[in-house]
Design a protein around this motif. Structure first.
Motif, short mmCIF file in Angstrom:
data_model
loop_
_atom_site.label_atom_id
_atom_site.label_comp_id
_atom_site.label_asym_id
_atom_site.label_seq_id
_atom_site.Cartn_x
_atom_site.Cartn_y
_atom_site.Cartn_z
N ILE B 13 -15.84 -57.04 11.35
CA ILE B 13 -16.45 -56.37 12.51
C ILE B 13 -17.03 -55.01 12.11
CG2 ILE B 13 -15.84 -55.18 14.66
CD1 ILE B 13 -14.17 -57.56 15.41
N VAL B 14 -16.36 -54.35 11.17
CA VAL B 14 -16.77 -52.98 10.80
C VAL B 14 -18.22 -52.95 10.30
CG1 VAL B 14 -16.25 -50.98 9.36
CG2 VAL B 14 -14.38 -52.31 10.39
N PRO B 15 -18.57 -53.74 9.27
CA PRO B 15 -19.98 -53.70 8.84
C PRO B 15 -20.94 -54.19 9.92
CG PRO B 15 -18.77 -55.41 7.65
CD PRO B 15 -17.76 -54.62 8.39
N GLN B 16 -20.46 -55.16 10.73
CA GLN B 16 -21.33 -55.66 11.81
C GLN B 16 -21.68 -54.52 12.77
OE1 GLN B 16 -18.84 -58.91 13.25
NE2 GLN B 16 -20.53 -60.34 12.95
N LEU B 17 -20.65 -53.78 13.18
CA LEU B 17 -20.89 -52.68 14.12
C LEU B 17 -21.73 -51.59 13.49
CD1 LEU B 17 -17.53 -52.28 16.10
CD2 LEU B 17 -19.76 -52.93 17.01
N ALA B 18 -21.51 -51.34 12.19
CA ALA B 18 -22.30 -50.31 11.50
C ALA B 18 -23.79 -50.69 11.51
CB ALA B 18 -21.80 -50.15 10.07
N SER B 249 -22.13 -64.95 25.74
CA SER B 249 -22.98 -63.85 25.27
C SER B 249 -24.37 -63.92 25.90
CB SER B 249 -23.07 -63.85 23.74
OG SER B 249 -23.58 -65.08 23.30
N THR B 250 -24.91 -65.11 26.09
CA THR B 250 -26.24 -65.21 26.73
C THR B 250 -26.13 -64.92 28.23
OG1 THR B 250 -25.96 -67.58 27.02
CG2 THR B 250 -27.21 -66.89 25.12
N VAL B 294 -19.89 -58.63 22.53
CA VAL B 294 -20.33 -59.94 22.02
C VAL B 294 -19.59 -60.26 20.72
CG1 VAL B 294 -22.30 -61.20 21.06
CG2 VAL B 294 -22.57 -59.89 23.16
N ILE B 295 -19.46 -59.25 19.86
CA ILE B 295 -18.73 -59.46 18.60
C ILE B 295 -17.28 -59.85 18.89
CG2 ILE B 295 -17.84 -58.26 16.56
CD1 ILE B 295 -20.52 -56.68 16.52
N MET B 296 -16.68 -59.20 19.86
CA MET B 296 -15.30 -59.50 20.23
C MET B 296 -15.18 -60.92 20.80
SD MET B 296 -13.44 -57.09 19.26
CE MET B 296 -11.89 -57.60 19.96
N ALA B 301 -13.32 -66.38 20.11
CA ALA B 301 -13.66 -67.80 20.00
C ALA B 301 -13.15 -68.37 18.68
CB ALA B 301 -15.17 -67.98 20.11
N ASP B 302 -13.29 -67.58 17.61
CA ASP B 302 -12.81 -68.02 16.29
C ASP B 302 -11.30 -68.23 16.31
OD1 ASP B 302 -15.27 -68.04 15.26
OD2 ASP B 302 -15.07 -66.27 13.97
#
Lengths: 491, 315
Positions: B13-18, B249-250, B294-296, B301-302
């Motif tokens: 999540i960290v790089p995604q948020l960055a 998310s949509t 959305v990331i959460m 879901a995972d």
């Protein structure tokens, strides 16, 4: 006869009369508005009408004639070329219980000036403020002005509690002197702001309703639906939807809300519109009646000048609008392609103008942009023409905003010696009545030089269900506005 | 095992948020026009605009502005709205409940309607009900949510008066009215998602019902209702879960438009207004929160997928 702009030595007698019912304020009126103000700080762009619910100004305006200045928190005033001295009411307190006095008024005006917000320019003629005693406020002037009183009736002149401004609570919770005080129990964050009658209000006998709730309804269809179902009692209606609303059984009052004018900007040396003959032909090739029709039925009214008959500064010698594309076409031969910015609200009209100019062989490229880009583009001076919302109420405001050499709305920075001389004379005249013919001359020169054409009145509409709310009185030249004090809850 | 999966995904999540932060910051600054000019309106002077730009820090190099913004975000400070002079966190918190209510309502409609329809259709493939569901899902996918909202409002709220036109009442004020107000917007926002879920549920259920273990259960005389309710639905849920996550998310994006139709004061309405005014801190704040949400959702879901399907857990 032109209306006199300001009254000196007015008495404090109120025009509002009791409804005769013998009953006190009662009921709740829910008003559907487009958007809840994002903040309530004086001098911010916090909406036209709703600011009138909790706030008042030193002087007010007659609902049907906004150029008529009337007493509000000041009972009388005297204007000289050097100053305006106000005598304030002695029975006014803010909703937080603190007294309204000369110091509070001074604090508010200085706050608006220092904030450099959208309304500080209207107070720019004030050089300093003095408070000789608790009920006397003296505004010392940097130059003679006929528009300061007008500016003080607007959002730059609202009076809020200095204590609330200082502690920052004013952002969310308006604390004014008006008939209704902010009531958190009636409010829903982001969608409704409720106000309850302020028991300490100085003119409580003339207040009709006990509570007012402003309900944010962004979508115009939803506003009509909410009016039809009775979820709101009163609300803004798009003029284009006035007939639809009437068909549904609503009463719709249509009133003049905003002026729009096509300003010819590229008048500088070498500019596409530098030549007077080209400017005249440009105006001549635009069919004002056709343009008004673009907006549909009651939306627009085409006029030949900014100030209408009966308004201060009107010039009866300005000829009526004359659309003559055939005569205009030869004059426009060889005019380079013109450009104009538009944003959502003006796009339709900009494109209609582009089409009309196309008929006489002139290319006008209309670029629709965001509001931010629109203003930036205007100041950058890169556009040939622009549709300006002439919200200025006096000839002085109108001239200094759009046509003076240093006006923000005149990016080319050019002004003819005739116009400058006439304006200088009008600005120097200290008597309001004596200045009127001088301003009328200025208006004549602006028309003669074709600096602006196709002055258009944009009408606004207010809808309500008959019987559900009474005493609806719209306010000319103040979009979305009604006289809230005169509202009465119906049965 | 599950702990490792959660830890692994959290690290991702960290790089995604960055990346999202950089994109949000740059995109909002690409919106043309000066925010100061919008703030000051038509009466602004070039000097006034320059002064305000300096006050807002807009005269600083972009990198400096970005570093300051990221520093604030890391401290939990998303800045202050230029128009409301209000902390962005407050703007978001004040408008989050309507959006969450609508999103939850919408996803409930999508799941309940979509799964029921999908299961019903899969039980008798090619039968009349299956065809009706097929037609219904095609229509549901084709109808824009805002248009459906307008139609629902026109008939059920304005003409019949069954529901309020102004759909938002805080639950703290009146729980009944809160629920009643959410019915139509939840249907409007959830119907497209229900169509997608129905289609996926149908095919997943058909696949499950054809599986050897189901054939065995049938041979053992297990009633069909028991097979579907006790065994098939659980296995069908495995692929459906990621579909639901995607729909959620949509659906958040769809709810932003539907909020306008139903006069719901959610963060979507705030975002639209902020973009129009070029209120950059609000645009950045809301976009960041939505992106994080959305990331959460995908993370959850995972995890859910791993819970339902042990083979998906890291070995």
């Amino acid at each position: 006869m032109a209306t006199v702009l300001a009254i000196t030595g007015c008495s404090s007698s109120s025009d509002n009369s009791d409804d005769g019912s013998g009953q006190g304020p009662s009921g709740t009126v829910r008003v559907g508005i487009e958007e809840i103000p994002s903040q309530w700080v004086p001098g911010t762009d916090n909406g036209y009408a709703w600011v009138r619910v909790p706030y008042e100004t030193l002087v007010g305006r007659a609902p049907d004639d906004p150029t008529q200045i009337s007493p509000q928190l000041a009972t009388k005033w005297e204007q000289t070329p050097e100053s305006i001295t106000f005598t304030l009411r002695d029975d006014v307190t803010f909703h937080d219980g603190t007294p309204f006095n000369a110091e509070a008024a001074k604090f508010n005006l200085e706050y608006v000036i220092e904030q450099a917000g959208p309304f500080s320019a209207g107070l720019s003629s004030i050089s300093s403020i003095e408070t000789p005693d608790e009920l006397t406020l003296v505004l010392n002037l940097a130059r003679p002005t006929q528009s300061l009183l007008s500016a003080l009736t607007g959002r730059g002149g609202v009076m809020a509690s200095p204590a609330a401004i200082e502690d920052g609570t004013i952002d969310d919770h308006p604390v004014g002197t008006g008939p209704w005080a902010y009531d958190q129990s009636l409010s829903v964050p982001g969608s409704e702001v409720g106000f309850s009658l302020y028991d300490g209000y100085w003119d409580i006998d003339n207040v009709g309703v006990r509570q007012i709730v402003l309900v944010a309804i962004d979508d115009s269809d939803a506003r009509i639906n909410a009016l039809l179902t009775g979820e709101v009692d009163l609300g803004d209606v798009l003029v284009a939807q006035a007939d639809q609303a009437r068909d549904g059984g609503l009463e719709v009052d249509v009133f003049p809300g905003v002026h729009y004018g096509l300003l010819l900007l590229d008048r500088g040396p070498g500019g596409a519109l530098e030549d007077l003959a080209v400017r005249r032909a440009t105006c001549q090739s635009i069919d004002s009646e056709g343009l008004a029709a673009v907006g549909g039925g009651e939306y627009l009214t085409a006029t030949n000048q900014r100030f209408q008959e009966g308004e201060y500064g009107h010039n009866g010698d300005i000829p009526p609008l004359k659309f003559d594309a055939t005569a205009a076409e030869p004059q426009l031969d060889g005019v380079p392609p013109l450009t104009m910015l538009a944003f959502e609200q003006t796009q339709l009209f900009a494109e209609a103008i582009s089409g009309m100019l196309g008929e006489v062989g002139v290319t006008l490229d209309v670029q629709t942009v965001t509001a931010g880009e629109y203003f930036t583009g205007w100041y950058a001076g890169t556009n040939s023409m622009g549709l300006g919302d002439n919200t200025d109420l006096t000839p002085e405001e109108w001239y200094t905003r759009w046509f003076a050499a240093d006006a923000p709305g005149n990016p080319a920075g050019v002004e003819s010696p005739e116009l400058a001389a006439a304006a200088e004379k009008a600005l120097a005249e200290t008597g309001v009545a004596a200045a009127e013919p001088l301003w009328s001359d200025v208006m004549g020169i602006i028309a003669q030089e074709s600096l602006v054409c196709n002055e258009t009145i944009v009408n606004q509409a207010m809808g309500y269900k008959p019987g559900q709310v009474e005493g609806v009185q719209t306010v000319t030249w103040e979009a979305s506005s009604v006289v809230f004090k005169s509202l009465r809850k119906g049965n | 095992m599950l702990g490792r999966l959660v830890g692994f995904r959290l690290m991702g999540i960290v790089p995604q948020l960055a990346l999202v932060s950089v994109a949000i910051f740059l995109l909002t600054y690409l919106i043309p026009g000066s925010p100061a000019a919008v703030l000051l309106g038509p009466r602004a002077t070039p000097e006034g605009i320059a002064e305000l730009e300096e006050r807002l820090g807009l005269d600083q190099p972009l990198v400096v502005q970005f570093v300051e913004w990221v520093g604030g975000v890391l401290r939990g400070d998303l800045g202050t709205s230029w128009f409301g002079n209000k902390p962005v966190t407050k703007v978001i918190s004040e408008h989050l409940l309507p959006t969450i209510s609508l999103t939850v309502g919408g996803i409930l409609v999508a799941i309940l309607l979509g799964m029921s329809a999908g299961i019903v259709a899969a039980l008798r493939p090619g039968a009349l009900l299956d065809r009706i569901v097929g037609l219904g899902t095609a229509t549901g996918l084709a109808v824009p949510s805002f248009w459906l909202g307008v139609i629902l409002l026109g008939y059920l709220a304005v003409q019949l008066g069954w529901f309020p036109v102004l759909s938002w009442t805080p639950p703290s004020q009146d729980v009944g009215l809160w629920l009643r107000g959410l019915v139509l917007p939840s249907i409007a926002v959830g119907i497209a998602g229900s169509a997608v879920i129905a289609r996926h549920t149908r095919s997943a259920m058909l696949e499950t019902l054809a599986a050897p273990y189901v054939q065995t259960l049938r041979a053992m005389g297990t009633p069909r209702r028991t097979i579907v309710a006790r065994y098939a639905i659980k296995n069908t849920m495995v692929p459906i879960l990621s579909v639901i996550a995607f729909q959620l998310s949509t659906l958040i994006a769809a709810s932003f438009v539907v909020e306008q139709v139903f006069t719901i004061p959610g963060i979507g309405t705030q975002l639209i207004n902020a973009v129009a005014r070029k209120d950059v801190p609000v645009v950045q704040g809301i976009t960041l929160v939505v992106a994080a949400a959305v990331i959460m959702i995908y993370l959850l879901a995972d995890i859910g997928y791993a819970l339902l399907n042990p083979r998906a857990r890291p070995q």
